[in-house]
Design a protein around this motif. Structure first.
Motif, PDB file in Angstrom:
ATOM      1  N   ASN A 197      32.982  35.214  42.436  1.00 64.75           N
ATOM      2  CA  ASN A 197      32.185  34.961  41.237  1.00 64.75           C
ATOM      3  C   ASN A 197      32.685  33.673  40.588  1.00 64.75           C
ATOM      4  OD1 ASN A 197      30.960  34.934  38.747  1.00 64.75           O
ATOM      5  ND2 ASN A 197      31.443  37.060  38.238  1.00 64.75           N
ATOM      6  N   SER A 198      31.793  32.706  40.431  1.00 62.17           N
ATOM      7  CA  SER A 198      32.198  31.404  39.879  1.00 62.17           C
ATOM      8  C   SER A 198      31.974  31.315  38.373  1.00 62.17           C
ATOM      9  CB  SER A 198      31.418  30.284  40.574  1.00 62.17           C
ATOM     10  OG  SER A 198      30.014  30.470  40.395  1.00 62.17           O
ATOM     11  N   THR A 199      31.561  32.426  37.750  1.00 58.05           N
ATOM     12  CA  THR A 199      31.321  32.429  36.306  1.00 58.05           C
ATOM     13  C   THR A 199      32.621  32.147  35.558  1.00 58.05           C
ATOM     14  OG1 THR A 199      29.601  34.086  36.625  1.00 58.05           O
ATOM     15  CG2 THR A 199      30.438  33.793  34.382  1.00 58.05           C
ATOM     16  N   PRO A 200      32.609  31.284  34.537  1.00 57.50           N
ATOM     17  CA  PRO A 200      33.829  31.013  33.768  1.00 57.50           C
ATOM     18  C   PRO A 200      34.360  32.285  33.102  1.00 57.50           C
ATOM     19  CG  PRO A 200      32.127  29.385  33.291  1.00 57.50           C
ATOM     20  CD  PRO A 200      31.468  30.457  34.103  1.00 57.50           C
ATOM     21  N   LEU A 201      35.661  32.347  32.919  1.00 61.08           N
ATOM     22  CA  LEU A 201      36.273  33.506  32.272  1.00 61.08           C
ATOM     23  C   LEU A 201      35.860  33.580  30.806  1.00 61.08           C
ATOM     24  CD1 LEU A 201      39.909  33.308  33.703  1.00 61.08           C
ATOM     25  CD2 LEU A 201      38.155  35.000  34.284  1.00 61.08           C
ATOM     26  N   PRO A 202      35.675  34.793  30.284  1.00 63.66           N
ATOM     27  CA  PRO A 202      35.367  34.944  28.859  1.00 63.66           C
ATOM     28  C   PRO A 202      36.588  34.618  28.012  1.00 63.66           C
ATOM     29  CG  PRO A 202      35.738  37.090  29.844  1.00 63.66           C
ATOM     30  CD  PRO A 202      35.753  36.099  30.975  1.00 63.66           C
ATOM     31  N   SER A 203      36.376  34.459  26.718  1.00 57.18           N
ATOM     32  CA  SER A 203      37.460  34.039  25.819  1.00 57.18           C
ATOM     33  C   SER A 203      38.607  35.047  25.764  1.00 57.18           C
ATOM     34  CB  SER A 203      36.906  33.817  24.409  1.00 57.18           C
ATOM     35  OG  SER A 203      36.345  35.024  23.904  1.00 57.18           O
ATOM     36  N   TRP A 204      38.315  36.318  26.034  1.00 56.85           N
ATOM     37  CA  TRP A 204      39.345  37.362  25.903  1.00 56.85           C
ATOM     38  C   TRP A 204      40.186  37.555  27.161  1.00 56.85           C
ATOM     39  CZ3 TRP A 204      38.547  41.278  29.413  1.00 56.85           C
ATOM     40  CH2 TRP A 204      37.251  41.446  29.896  1.00 56.85           C
ATOM     41  N   LEU A 205      39.853  36.820  28.239  1.00 62.56           N
ATOM     42  CA  LEU A 205      40.590  36.960  29.492  1.00 62.56           C
ATOM     43  C   LEU A 205      40.971  35.584  30.008  1.00 62.56           C
ATOM     44  CD1 LEU A 205      41.451  39.151  31.637  1.00 62.56           C
ATOM     45  CD2 LEU A 205      39.388  38.457  32.900  1.00 62.56           C
ATOM     46  N   SER A 206      42.273  35.324  30.112  1.00 60.42           N
ATOM     47  CA  SER A 206      42.735  34.008  30.554  1.00 60.42           C
ATOM     48  C   SER A 206      43.031  34.009  32.050  1.00 60.42           C
ATOM     49  CB  SER A 206      44.009  33.618  29.790  1.00 60.42           C
ATOM     50  OG  SER A 206      45.096  34.444  30.198  1.00 60.42           O
ATOM     51  N   GLN A 207      43.140  32.826  32.601  1.00 64.05           N
ATOM     52  CA  GLN A 207      43.543  32.720  34.008  1.00 64.05           C
ATOM     53  C   GLN A 207      44.935  33.305  34.202  1.00 64.05           C
ATOM     54  OE1 GLN A 207      41.760  31.831  36.733  1.00 64.05           O
ATOM     55  NE2 GLN A 207      43.587  32.522  37.854  1.00 64.05           N
ATOM     56  N   GLU A 208      45.788  33.141  33.197  1.00 65.70           N
ATOM     57  CA  GLU A 208      47.131  33.728  33.264  1.00 65.70           C
ATOM     58  C   GLU A 208      47.056  35.248  33.391  1.00 65.70           C
ATOM     59  OE1 GLU A 208      51.317  33.693  30.652  1.00 65.70           O
ATOM     60  OE2 GLU A 208      49.412  33.078  29.733  1.00 65.70           O
ATOM     61  N   ASP A 209      46.124  35.864  32.645  1.00 63.75           N
ATOM     62  CA  ASP A 209      45.946  37.309  32.734  1.00 63.75           C
ATOM     63  C   ASP A 209      45.517  37.716  34.146  1.00 63.75           C
ATOM     64  OD1 ASP A 209      46.449  37.480  29.977  1.00 63.75           O
ATOM     65  OD2 ASP A 209      44.311  37.385  29.468  1.00 63.75           O
ATOM     66  N   VAL A 210      44.513  37.026  34.672  1.00 66.12           N
ATOM     67  CA  VAL A 210      44.002  37.343  36.007  1.00 66.12           C
ATOM     68  C   VAL A 210      45.100  37.179  37.051  1.00 66.12           C
ATOM     69  CG1 VAL A 210      42.363  36.655  37.811  1.00 66.12           C
ATOM     70  CG2 VAL A 210      41.624  36.741  35.415  1.00 66.12           C
ATOM     71  N   THR A 211      45.875  36.107  36.932  1.00 66.11           N
ATOM     72  CA  THR A 211      46.949  35.841  37.882  1.00 66.11           C
ATOM     73  C   THR A 211      48.006  36.934  37.836  1.00 66.11           C
ATOM     74  OG1 THR A 211      46.594  33.452  37.734  1.00 66.11           O
ATOM     75  CG2 THR A 211      48.742  34.191  38.541  1.00 66.11           C
ATOM     76  N   TYR A 212      48.307  37.423  36.627  1.00 72.06           N
ATOM     77  CA  TYR A 212      49.311  38.490  36.510  1.00 72.06           C
ATOM     78  C   TYR A 212      48.831  39.748  37.228  1.00 72.06           C
ATOM     79  CZ  TYR A 212      52.661  41.837  34.705  1.00 72.06           C
ATOM     80  OH  TYR A 212      53.625  42.806  34.625  1.00 72.06           O
ATOM     81  N   TYR A 213      47.618  40.179  36.925  1.00 71.26           N
ATOM     82  CA  TYR A 213      47.061  41.358  37.608  1.00 71.26           C
ATOM     83  C   TYR A 213      47.098  41.168  39.124  1.00 71.26           C
ATOM     84  CZ  TYR A 213      44.990  43.407  33.332  1.00 71.26           C
ATOM     85  OH  TYR A 213      44.784  43.993  32.115  1.00 71.26           O
ATOM     86  N   ALA A 214      46.577  40.032  39.589  1.00 70.21           N
ATOM     87  CA  ALA A 214      46.472  39.792  41.027  1.00 70.21           C
ATOM     88  C   ALA A 214      47.844  39.807  41.694  1.00 70.21           C
ATOM     89  CB  ALA A 214      45.764  38.462  41.278  1.00 70.21           C
ATOM     90  N   SER A 215      48.853  39.247  41.026  1.00 65.64           N
ATOM     91  CA  SER A 215      50.195  39.188  41.619  1.00 65.64           C
ATOM     92  C   SER A 215      50.752  40.583  41.866  1.00 65.64           C
ATOM     93  CB  SER A 215      51.141  38.394  40.717  1.00 65.64           C
ATOM     94  OG  SER A 215      51.439  39.106  39.508  1.00 65.64           O
TER      95      SER A 215
END
Length: 315
Positions: A197-215
């Motif tokens: 999904n290429s949709t930009p992240l919403p304001s309440w979810l940062s790339q840092e958040d996504v990276t933490y979950y994924a790790s």
């Protein structure tokens, strides 16, 4: 995240990772799928600043908590047993409970099996679902939604895991957390491994958040969390003695108007018709958040924090 303490405790035969902060009455947070203790980061900081001890574990099979290999090690009795043992390690008799998604289901069973340990319960997204003695839940879901319903797709060991691995962990996390499509989640053939999904992240979810979950999921995989779904029919068999039992714990229920559960057939009617209140007599008026989707504890964190504090502050 400053000041949050991380430790590992022995509960019910496994090592459980716990994040906590603050002093005072315990507020225990239970996350859902595909989440972690981290889902409660905003609530931990808010409630600890208001005079509470905020405690959020990684549930069995998630993050830095152990993940038994056998699928049958993820029944509701295992999951509730973990949490009762965790409460014991905290040195308290009772806790305020806040839970979301699968954590919410565990929360309902906690209130059903051990109401003596729960002062009050703030439930997000998933209402109490009374046991239907006539039909197993996965069979009922398949009859209502079809074979492509996500829970039906999750039943086959290894199938969803392969699809998620094909898509990539960051894409899976991003797609799930940011989905705003109402109604029952449908996974068409091959859909589990669909394109990013290429949709930009919403304001309440940062790339840092996504990276933490994924790790964390890159290390643990998704099998532990998926095994919760694979025990739904077994849970139905095991909980036959509790058929018809009401939840007597004081409860505050909060959902988003776009939540995939609330917008699935029968759920809104059950919640709004008074049937929910009949099954949970001490249920406060339900809160439906305008414009909010499934992960409301993250999307509408400040509003959720206020609701939690206003409710538990009564006790």
């Amino acid at each position: 995240m400053e000041g949050i303490v991380h430790r590992s405790v022995q509960v019910n035969g496994i090592k459980m990772h716990v994040a906590e902060k603050g002093e005072g009455p315990v507020v225990l947070f239970l996350h859902g799928f595909p989440e972690l203790w981290y889902s409660w980061r905003h609530q931990i900081l808010a409630l600890s600043s208001l005079g509470y001890r905020a405690v959020a574990p990684d549930l069995r099979g998630y993050g830095d908590t152990e993940a038994p290999t056998s699928a049958s090690s993820y029944t509701v009795f295992h999951l509730v047993g973990d949490i009762v043992a965790l409460i014991d390690t905290l040195g308290v008799d009772q806790v305020f409970l806040v839970a979301h998604d699968w954590g919410a289901i565990v929360g309902w069973y906690l209130c059903l099996f051990r109401p003596d340990r729960i002062k009050a319960y703030v439930c997000l997204s998933v209402p109490f679902m009374p046991r239907n003695p006539k039909m197993r839940p996965v069979d009922a879901m398949r009859a209502l939604y079809g074979d492509d319903y996500y829970i039906c797709r999750f039943q086959e060991p290894g199938h969803a895991e392969a699809g998620f691995a094909q898509r990539g962990f960051e894409n899976v996390i991003k797609n799930m957390l940011t989905s705003r499509r109402p109604g029952p989640p449908i996974l068409r053939a091959g859909g589990i491994g669909s394109q990013p999904n290429s949709t930009p992240l919403p304001s309440w979810l940062s790339q840092e958040d996504v990276t933490y979950y994924a790790s964390k999921f890159e290390k643990s995989g998704f099998t532990g969390g998926l095994n919760y779904y694979r025990n739904l029919n077994l849970n139905w068999e095991l909980t036959a003695p509790w058929t018809g039992v009401k939840i007597e714990t004081p409860v505050k229920f909060i959902t988003g108007e776009l939540d995939v559960v609330y917008t699935s057939p029968n759920f809104e009617e059950y919640i709004d018709s008074g049937s929910f209140k009949q099954d949970v007599p001490n249920l406060e008026p339900v809160i439906v958040q305008k414009g909010v989707a499934h992960f409301n504890n993250q999307e509408a964190a400040e509003e959720i924090n206020t609701h939690i504090y206003d409710f538990i502050n009564k006790f």
